[in-house]
Every structure is written in structure tokens, then in C-alpha cells.
Write a protein that holds these residues in place. Structure first.
Motif, PDB file in Angstrom:
ATOM      1  N   LEU A 152      52.605  37.439  39.631  1.00 18.07           N
ATOM      2  CA  LEU A 152      52.202  38.808  39.305  1.00 18.07           C
ATOM      3  C   LEU A 152      50.711  39.025  39.558  1.00 18.07           C
ATOM      4  O   LEU A 152      50.289  40.128  39.907  1.00 18.07           O
ATOM      5  CB  LEU A 152      52.524  39.111  37.837  1.00 18.07           C
ATOM      6  CG  LEU A 152      53.997  39.292  37.479  1.00 18.07           C
ATOM      7  CD1 LEU A 152      54.192  39.155  35.976  1.00 18.07           C
ATOM      8  CD2 LEU A 152      54.494  40.647  37.965  1.00 18.07           C
ATOM      9  N   VAL A 153      49.923  37.979  39.362  1.00 20.21           N
ATOM     10  CA  VAL A 153      48.477  38.094  39.572  1.00 20.21           C
ATOM     11  C   VAL A 153      48.143  38.079  41.062  1.00 20.21           C
ATOM     12  O   VAL A 153      47.227  38.768  41.507  1.00 20.21           O
ATOM     13  CB  VAL A 153      47.743  36.951  38.840  1.00 20.21           C
ATOM     14  CG1 VAL A 153      46.239  37.015  39.103  1.00 20.21           C
ATOM     15  CG2 VAL A 153      48.028  37.021  37.343  1.00 20.21           C
ATOM     16  N   PHE A 154      48.910  37.318  41.837  1.00 26.36           N
ATOM     17  CA  PHE A 154      48.658  37.181  43.282  1.00 26.36           C
ATOM     18  C   PHE A 154      49.689  38.004  44.052  1.00 26.36           C
ATOM     19  O   PHE A 154      50.366  37.497  44.939  1.00 26.36           O
ATOM     20  CB  PHE A 154      48.731  35.705  43.682  1.00 26.36           C
ATOM     21  CG  PHE A 154      47.699  34.853  43.014  1.00 26.36           C
ATOM     22  CD1 PHE A 154      46.409  34.751  43.530  1.00 26.36           C
ATOM     23  CD2 PHE A 154      47.991  34.148  41.854  1.00 26.36           C
ATOM     24  CE1 PHE A 154      45.449  33.957  42.914  1.00 26.36           C
ATOM     25  CE2 PHE A 154      47.042  33.351  41.238  1.00 26.36           C
ATOM     26  CZ  PHE A 154      45.764  33.261  41.768  1.00 26.36           C
ATOM     27  N   ILE A 211      41.440  34.165  36.521  1.00 28.59           N
ATOM     28  CA  ILE A 211      42.066  33.086  37.292  1.00 28.59           C
ATOM     29  C   ILE A 211      41.335  31.763  37.061  1.00 28.59           C
ATOM     30  O   ILE A 211      41.949  30.726  36.813  1.00 28.59           O
ATOM     31  CB  ILE A 211      42.094  33.442  38.788  1.00 28.59           C
ATOM     32  CG1 ILE A 211      43.041  34.625  39.036  1.00 28.59           C
ATOM     33  CG2 ILE A 211      42.516  32.234  39.640  1.00 28.59           C
ATOM     34  CD1 ILE A 211      42.939  35.233  40.417  1.00 28.59           C
ATOM     35  N   ASP A 212      40.012  31.819  37.129  1.00 27.67           N
ATOM     36  CA  ASP A 212      39.219  30.596  36.974  1.00 27.67           C
ATOM     37  C   ASP A 212      39.369  29.984  35.579  1.00 27.67           C
ATOM     38  O   ASP A 212      39.234  28.770  35.414  1.00 27.67           O
ATOM     39  CB  ASP A 212      37.744  30.884  37.253  1.00 27.67           C
ATOM     40  CG  ASP A 212      37.482  31.183  38.726  1.00 27.67           C
ATOM     41  OD1 ASP A 212      38.305  30.775  39.566  1.00 27.67           O
ATOM     42  OD2 ASP A 212      36.460  31.832  39.031  1.00 27.67           O
ATOM     43  N   ARG A 253      44.957  28.699  38.322  1.00 31.69           N
ATOM     44  CA  ARG A 253      44.227  27.880  39.301  1.00 31.69           C
ATOM     45  C   ARG A 253      45.189  26.992  40.083  1.00 31.69           C
ATOM     46  O   ARG A 253      45.052  26.834  41.306  1.00 31.69           O
ATOM     47  CB  ARG A 253      43.170  27.021  38.599  1.00 31.69           C
ATOM     48  CG  ARG A 253      41.976  27.797  38.068  1.00 31.69           C
ATOM     49  CD  ARG A 253      40.768  26.885  37.865  1.00 31.69           C
ATOM     50  NE  ARG A 253      41.086  25.709  37.077  1.00 31.69           N
ATOM     51  CZ  ARG A 253      41.047  25.649  35.754  1.00 31.69           C
ATOM     52  NH1 ARG A 253      40.725  26.723  35.050  1.00 31.69           N
ATOM     53  NH2 ARG A 253      41.324  24.520  35.115  1.00 31.69           N
ATOM     54  N   ALA A 254      46.165  26.427  39.394  1.00 31.37           N
ATOM     55  CA  ALA A 254      47.147  25.573  40.074  1.00 31.37           C
ATOM     56  C   ALA A 254      47.985  26.396  41.047  1.00 31.37           C
ATOM     57  O   ALA A 254      48.286  25.951  42.169  1.00 31.37           O
ATOM     58  CB  ALA A 254      48.048  24.888  39.051  1.00 31.37           C
ATOM     59  N   TYR A 255      48.361  27.604  40.631  1.00 30.47           N
ATOM     60  CA  TYR A 255      49.157  28.467  41.510  1.00 30.47           C
ATOM     61  C   TYR A 255      48.338  28.851  42.740  1.00 30.47           C
ATOM     62  O   TYR A 255      48.850  28.835  43.863  1.00 30.47           O
ATOM     63  CB  TYR A 255      49.594  29.727  40.763  1.00 30.47           C
ATOM     64  CG  TYR A 255      50.520  30.606  41.566  1.00 30.47           C
ATOM     65  CD1 TYR A 255      51.901  30.467  41.472  1.00 30.47           C
ATOM     66  CD2 TYR A 255      50.017  31.570  42.436  1.00 30.47           C
ATOM     67  CE1 TYR A 255      52.754  31.276  42.218  1.00 30.47           C
ATOM     68  CE2 TYR A 255      50.853  32.367  43.187  1.00 30.47           C
ATOM     69  CZ  TYR A 255      52.224  32.221  43.078  1.00 30.47           C
ATOM     70  OH  TYR A 255      53.063  33.022  43.836  1.00 30.47           O
TER      71      TYR A 255
END
Length: 219
Positions: A73-75, A125-126, A132-134
Motif C-alpha cells: 500500500l505504501v509502494f 519508511i526509514d 525497509r525490508a519490502y
């Protein structure tokens, strides 16, 4: 004056397909926008898929029909960016060299991802191990797709010198993805892209031609 063509069953089906695709895209964007707003307001870990679905007024199954995971959803532009990278290789004009085409696309992607309002998203994200893994797995996938495209183009558009090996194509692709990652964290993103691509250009000159970097305009 030419009379307009009479509607046919085919044009009707095309119109219906177009409307369905637009509705599907609008639903996907609504879900992604809603999720990002909730994540930024409440924190990524504090919001679940059910809350996103309820806020977007869709079923949980609808969310998962568009996004494979919460991280996705974030990316939400993941697939679009991957396609843009490969198309920069495959759709470039016959007289455009590989490295300048990729540099142009990375510049465009960096401008998009460092635009006003992007900083809170990258901070989120950071700060999230899951995100971060995704992101890392996504970048590796993008690099693999880009390497495949570079290898295919190297065979279909042969240049003087040896055909780059699969390892060379993968390495160059990872450097390109790395340029994006470094630039989006930098104070001067465009300068970082240009600096990294000077190294990529020199490496590709050696890889693609078997000779030291010289007249790079011919690559």
C-alpha cells in the motif's frame, strides 16, 4: 464531411472495458491514498488492513485484490516504476544510447519521489523495519527486471565488442537502482544521479566494448 462511424458491438465492448479499467484504477488509487493518509496520521504499525478498507469504503478482499500486502500500500507505484525502467531500455529510439536513456528515467523518478510532501513518507519508511525490508526486495526485483531488459537489448542491438554477460547486465542494473536509492536520500538528488551515472557510463563502456572508456557518445 465524413459521417461518424456507426457504433458496433466491438466499440461497445471496448468502451465497457475502458470504463471498467478506469473504475478499477480509481478504486486502487482511493485505497492507496486512504492507507497513506491513515499511516501518516496514526503511524504505520497502528493501522490495520481492516481499518484501511473501512475508511476507503471497500471490502477487505477488495484491498487484497489490488495490493498483495500491507507494505505494498505504501509502494503503490511499484509496478509502474518497474515498467518505466524496462521501457527506458526497450522503447528508446534507435539513436539513443542505453546509459543516457536510463539516466533520464532515473532523474524523472527521483524528481517524483523527492517532490514536496514526500519527506514524511520516506521518514515513515526509514523508521519501519517491515517497510525497509519490502523496499529492499522491491529494488532487487526492479534490478532483475532491468537486467533482463538490458541483456535482451544487448543481443538485439549488437555493438562493437563482446556481448555483455548476464553478470555484467545484473551489475549495471543494480548500479542504476542504487543511483535512485542514493539520490532520494541526498541533499542534491540530481547531482548524485549525475555522479553515479558517470561511473555507470564508464563501467558500461568497458563492459560493452571491451575497451577503456573513451568516446562514450558512441555507446
Amino acid at each position: 464531411m465524413t459521417e461518424p462511424a456507426e457504433p458496433t458491438a466491438q466499440t461497445g465492448r471496448t468502451g465497457q472495458t475502458g470504463r471498467r479499467e478506469r473504475k478499477k484504477a480509481a478504486t486502487r488509487q482511493k485505497i492507496a491514498d486512504t492507507a497513506l493518509r491513515l499511516f501518516l496520521d496514526r503511524g504505520y504499525d497502528a493501522v490495520g488492513i481492516r481499518e484501511v478498507a473501512a475508511e476507503a469504503d471497500v471490502a477487505v478482499t477488495t484491498v487484497f485484490s489490488h495490493f498483495a500486502s500491507k507494505e505494498a500500500l505504501v509502494f503503490e507505484q511499484d509496478e509502474d516504476f518497474e515498467q518505466r525502467l524496462t521501457k527506458a531500455v526497450t522503447d528508446r529510439s534507435p539513436d539513443e544510447a542505453l546509459v543516457p536513456a536510463l539516466r533520464r528515467e532515473i532523474h524523472a523518478m527521483v524528481r517524483h519521489c523527492t517532490a514536496d510532501g514526500a519527506a514524511p513518507v520516506w521518514r515513515m519508511i526509514d523508521e519501519s523495519p517491515a517497510l525497509r525490508a519490502y523496499e529492499e526486495s522491491m529494488r532487487l526485483r526492479h534490478a532483475d527486471s532491468l537486467a533482463t531488459a538490458i541483456a535482451a537489448q544487448s543481443r538485439s542491438r549488437p555493438q562493437p565488442g563482446p556481448v555483455p554477460t548476464a553478470t555484467a547486465c545484473r551489475a549495471i542494473a543494480r548500479f542504476v537502482i542504487g543511483a535512485f536509492s542514493l539520490a532520494r536520500e541526498a541533499a542534491d538528488p540530481e547531482a548524485v544521479v549525475d555522479e553515479v551515472f558517470r561511473m555507470i557510463e564508464a563501467a558500461w563502456a568497458v563492459t560493452a566494448t571491451g575497451r577503456p572508456p573513451g568516446d562514450l557518445a558512441q555507446l
